[in-house]
Write a protein that holds these residues in place. Structure first.
Motif, PDB file in Angstrom:
ATOM      1  N   UNK A  35      -5.690   0.992  -7.214  1.00 14.43           N
ATOM      2  CA  UNK A  35      -4.755   0.353  -6.544  1.00 14.43           C
ATOM      3  C   UNK A  35      -4.550   0.913  -5.070  1.00 14.43           C
ATOM      4  N   UNK A  36      -4.896   2.345  -5.172  1.00  9.88           N
ATOM      5  CA  UNK A  36      -4.905   3.301  -3.893  1.00  9.88           C
ATOM      6  C   UNK A  36      -5.811   2.674  -2.678  1.00  9.88           C
ATOM      7  N   UNK A  37      -7.073   2.007  -3.537  1.00  9.37           N
ATOM      8  CA  UNK A  37      -8.298   1.591  -2.689  1.00  9.37           C
ATOM      9  C   UNK A  37      -8.141   0.204  -2.194  1.00  9.37           C
ATOM     10  N   UNK A  38      -7.010  -0.491  -2.347  1.00  3.58           N
ATOM     11  CA  UNK A  38      -7.031  -1.839  -1.981  1.00  3.58           C
ATOM     12  C   UNK A  38      -6.409  -1.796  -0.294  1.00  3.58           C
ATOM     13  N   UNK A  40      -5.441  -4.468   1.654  1.00  7.17           N
ATOM     14  CA  UNK A  40      -4.258  -5.041   1.976  1.00  7.17           C
ATOM     15  C   UNK A  40      -2.966  -4.383   1.433  1.00  7.17           C
ATOM     16  N   UNK A  41      -2.010  -4.370   2.201  1.00  3.93           N
ATOM     17  CA  UNK A  41      -0.451  -3.674   1.992  1.00  3.93           C
ATOM     18  C   UNK A  41      -0.006  -4.650   0.843  1.00  3.93           C
ATOM     19  N   UNK A  42       0.264  -5.855   1.267  1.00  2.00           N
ATOM     20  CA  UNK A  42       0.771  -6.873   0.522  1.00  2.00           C
ATOM     21  C   UNK A  42       0.095  -6.930  -0.908  1.00  2.00           C
ATOM     22  N   UNK A  43      -1.171  -6.923  -0.901  1.00  5.58           N
ATOM     23  CA  UNK A  43      -1.901  -7.486  -2.063  1.00  5.58           C
ATOM     24  C   UNK A  43      -1.602  -5.858  -3.238  1.00  5.58           C
ATOM     25  N   UNK A  44      -1.792  -4.665  -2.197  1.00  4.08           N
ATOM     26  CA  UNK A  44      -1.594  -3.512  -2.992  1.00  4.08           C
ATOM     27  C   UNK A  44      -0.116  -3.163  -3.486  1.00  4.08           C
ATOM     28  N   UNK A  45       0.966  -3.890  -2.813  1.00  3.11           N
ATOM     29  CA  UNK A  45       2.029  -3.920  -3.469  1.00  3.11           C
ATOM     30  C   UNK A  45       2.426  -4.903  -4.411  1.00  3.11           C
ATOM     31  N   UNK A  46       1.887  -5.824  -4.659  1.00  2.00           N
ATOM     32  CA  UNK A  46       1.618  -6.902  -5.709  1.00  2.00           C
ATOM     33  C   UNK A  46       1.214  -6.461  -6.688  1.00  2.00           C
ATOM     34  N   UNK A  47       0.111  -5.454  -6.715  1.00  2.00           N
ATOM     35  CA  UNK A  47      -0.609  -4.912  -7.704  1.00  2.00           C
ATOM     36  C   UNK A  47       0.229  -3.921  -8.264  1.00  2.00           C
ATOM     37  N   UNK A  48       0.797  -3.157  -7.559  1.00  2.00           N
ATOM     38  CA  UNK A  48       1.706  -2.066  -8.022  1.00  2.00           C
ATOM     39  C   UNK A  48       2.766  -2.516  -8.813  1.00  2.00           C
TER      40      UNK A  48
END
Length: 222
Positions: A35-38, A40-48
């Motif tokens: 997750x930390x390696x994604x 794009x912030x929006x994509x990272x937040x979605x995966x979080x």
């Protein structure tokens, strides 16, 4: 003979990185690392949020806690080492708040001198030390010694001499209390059964301790 290169090497948890939140397992740790390696912030937040859902399934006990969703997000930040940039409904907790050791609670009173007698016996002995000499005090010492013998036999099934109990009374009182000469406790009943707390006869067995009563009840109904 040539060595076999196809041998399987086993990995042990003791050789792996220590888990800060073992209740979620190592797979969640891998998910958080990915997750930390994604970028794009929006994509990272979605995966979080997806990881939070997985954590909720893996640790259903968290539902018993007040504001459990806040707890889950705190746990996610902790697994990430407090280094996770995502859109979260809750702020990232401060690492120092989790590293502070709790203040130890002071023990009440002094150390028990004889654990098989208990602290209350020591208090009774201290009260008896202040009682005036006389028949009443002698009777109270006799009752105390009888009870202490029962407590002694709960933890030690062997017989105990009266002198042992009397010596314990004087020792626990720091020799402020003197057992009157000639005092005896009498014989122990053959039917006496001194059992430790929670270890009575037939405890945990079907019908334990009450089978005879039920049989008598059945006979009366016939």
């Amino acid at each position: 003979m040539e060595g076999n290169d196809n041998s399987i090497k086993l990995e042990y948890n003791t050789e792996r990185e220590r888990l800060d939140m073992p209740e979620y397992g190592r797979n969640v740790l891998r998910m958080v690392e990915m997750l930390k390696e994604i970028p794009d912030r929006d994509k990272r937040s979605e995966q979080a949020r997806a990881v939070i859902k997985s954590m909720e399934i893996l640790n259903p006990q968290v539902h018993a806690q007040e504001d459990f969703r806040h707890k889950l997000w705190d746990h996610l930040y902790m697994i990430a080492g407090f280094d996770l940039d995502v859109d979260s409904p809750y702020p990232c907790p401060v690492a120092e708040d989790f590293e502070t050791r709790p203040v130890p609670l002071p023990m009440k009173g002094s150390k028990i001198k004889a654990t098989h007698y208990g602290r209350n016996i020591e208090r009774i002995i201290n009260l008896l030390c202040d009682e005036p000499e006389g028949e009443m005090k002698t009777a109270m010492i006799h009752s105390l010694a009888t009870y202490m013998r029962q407590q002694y036999l709960i933890w030690n099934k062997d017989s105990v001499a009266d002198e042992t109990i009397f010596a314990d009374i004087e020792k626990l009182s720091d020799h402020r209390l003197k057992v009157p000469e000639g005092m005896t406790l009498g014989k122990i009943s053959q039917d006496a059964n001194y059992s430790r707390p929670g270890m009575g006869i037939n405890v945990g067995q079907p019908g334990g301790g009450n089978r005879k009563g039920r049989n008598n009840f059945k006979k009366r109904r016939k």
